[in-house]
Design an enzyme around this catalytic site. Structure first.
Site, PDB file in Angstrom:
ATOM      1  N   LYS A  39       4.681 -15.906  38.524  1.00  0.00           N
ATOM      2  CA  LYS A  39       6.177 -15.741  38.939  1.00  0.00           C
ATOM      3  C   LYS A  39       6.934 -15.958  37.709  1.00  0.00           C
ATOM      4  O   LYS A  39       6.895 -17.016  36.918  1.00  0.00           O
ATOM      5  CB  LYS A  39       6.525 -16.637  39.760  1.00  0.00           C
ATOM      6  CG  LYS A  39       6.165 -16.009  41.385  1.00  0.00           C
ATOM      7  CD  LYS A  39       6.465 -17.203  42.387  1.00  0.00           C
ATOM      8  CE  LYS A  39       8.126 -17.105  42.942  1.00  0.00           C
ATOM      9  NZ  LYS A  39       8.329 -18.338  43.704  1.00  0.00           N
ATOM     10  N   GLY A  98       3.146 -27.781  35.251  1.00  0.00           N
ATOM     11  CA  GLY A  98       4.562 -27.955  35.154  1.00  0.00           C
ATOM     12  C   GLY A  98       5.049 -28.904  34.240  1.00  0.00           C
ATOM     13  O   GLY A  98       6.106 -28.906  33.523  1.00  0.00           O
TER      14      GLY A  98
END
Ligand code: ADP
Ligand code: MG
Length: 399
Positions: free
Chosen positions: A201, A377
């Protein structure tokens, strides 16, 4: 010298005979109760060994998966405890609770050098709520706190932030190394600096893209996110994954890169198929002219060659996100090609991201990479220049 200093094990002084609560990132992939990749466990060993040698007894703790705040045997850390024990060559007792009397009993039996593991922190809803009462209960078990869970440092959870305020606290060796390497990458990377981004994404990584444009000389984009870049510029991408609502952001990133003279390299060719399945018939097609009924599932051989050329010339390389659906053999060549180029490159290389590390392991290319970042992340947010709560709480001002 003035500035900010990350507290490390040295700052905790003599730990002999002390109990140390060690927050690890043991969030490993499990299949049917078996650990399929123990990289994160191995990465925590240097800190564990060092603390044992120093004569401390250790209470290890971690989250695992998403048990949603209640005990769930599928997410028990027992398999982790067994693996830690195997790797250390000593018994590691997994206590069946996170806090409370049972944990205190386990703890009271610890001798210097002994290691126990608390149950999954996320079995208690107060963990993710950064609850001070939960942090007190954790802190009451030990004399000092060591955080080695860089992969969780971007989360303001009780075992990451609140507990660090209640005990003498410091970064473990893994956390320390992650912060040192990523600080260098963020602030003073040797040039040319090349970043390779992929994955599913574009929306997950737009902030990182925006920040990296201010630091790198070239940005290579593969994976599904490449199709948003190709389509936003008018390319025909067939049925490939795109995020239309992000096209404006993508165009803004491209403009910003142009203004700064940063090269954004997109794939020239892609491997496409009607659907992502191992036996689908696949074709290599031009990336900007993908037939209407096909989905782009990997970067093609010409793209790999061109990406590899840029990577070979880089002094610093950062890679996050696979180039295609590498889990399926027919769509793995692009990721394998980039992984090979990164590991063979003379430049200093850093790879982050769960799936990217899994790809490196799968292709047996881990050895060629200078630093494996255990936090996907967390490493992206760090490079964006964000302050990670789990790192900030371990910093102190020095004058
Ligand atoms: P990381 O864990 O390394 O940060 P991400 O989680 O962002 O990486 O992305 C990994 C996922 O992206 C993989 O499961 C892979 O199958 C998927 N992916 C990559 N390229 C494509 C594509 N062209 N179409 C669909 N999925 C893709
Ligand atoms: Mg992932």
């Amino acid at each position: 010298m003035s500035g900010r200093h990350l507290r490390t094990l040295e700052d905790l002084g003599d730990l002999s005979g002390k109990r140390v609560l060690v927050r690890c990132d043991f969030n490993v992939p499990l299949e049917g109760g078996k650990i399929t990749d123990d990289l994160r466990i191995r990465a925590a060993l240097p800190t564990i060994e060092e603390l044992r040698k120093a004569g401390a007894s250790l209470l290890l703790c971690s989250h695992l998966g998403r048990p949603k705040g209640k005990p769930d045997p599928r997410f028990s850390v027992r398999p982790v405890g067994s693996r830690v024990g195997e790797l250390l060559g000593t018994e590691v007792v997994t206590c069946g609770a996170v806090t409370g009397g049972e944990v205190r009993q386990c703890r009271d039996r610890l001798q210097p050098g002994d290691v126990m593991l608390l149950e999954n922190l996320r079995f208690d809803p107060r963990e993710e709520a950064n609850d001070p009462g939960f942090a007190e209960e954790l802190a009451s078990l030990a004399d000092a706190f060591v955080d080695d869970a860089f992969g969780a440092a971007h989360r303001a959870h009780a075992s990451v932030v609140a507990v660090a305020k209640l005990l003498p606290a410091a970064a473990g060796r893994l956390m320390q190394q992650e912060v040192e390497v990523l600080t260098r990458l963020r602030d003073s990377a040797a040039k040319p600096f090349v970043a390779i981004l992929g994955g599913a994404k574009v929306s997950d990584k737009l902030a990182a893209i925006d920040a990296l444009i201010e630091r790198v000389d070239a940005l290579l984009i593969g994976g599904a996110m490449a199709f948003s870049f190709l389509a936003a510029a008018g390319g025909e991408v067939g049925r490939s994954l795109v995020e239309r609502e992000r096209f404006d952001d993508v165009r803004a990133a491209v403009r910003k890169a142009d203004e700064r003279g940063v090269v954004i390299q997109l794939p020239e060719d892609v491997v496409a198929a009607p659907e992502p399945s191992a036996d689908a018939s696949r074709r290599t097609v031009p990336a900007r002219e993908i037939p209407r009924d096909l989905t782009g599932l990997d970067i093609g051989p010409r793209s790999v060659e061109e990406f590899a050329r840029t990577i070979a010339d880089a002094a610093t390389i950062f890679w996050n996100g696979p180039m295609g659906v590498f889990e399926l053999e027919p769509f793995s060549a692009g990721t394998r090609g980039v992984a090979t180029a990164v590991s063979a490159a003379p430049g200093y290389s850093v790879v982050g991201g769960g799936d990217s590390l899994a790809a490196l392991r799968k292709f047996d290319l881990v050895g060629g990479v200078d630093h494996l970042s255990t936090g996907g992340g967390a490493s992206l947010e760090f490079l964006e220049g964000k302050e990670l709560p789990g790192v900030a709480v371990l910093m102190e001002d020095v004058r």
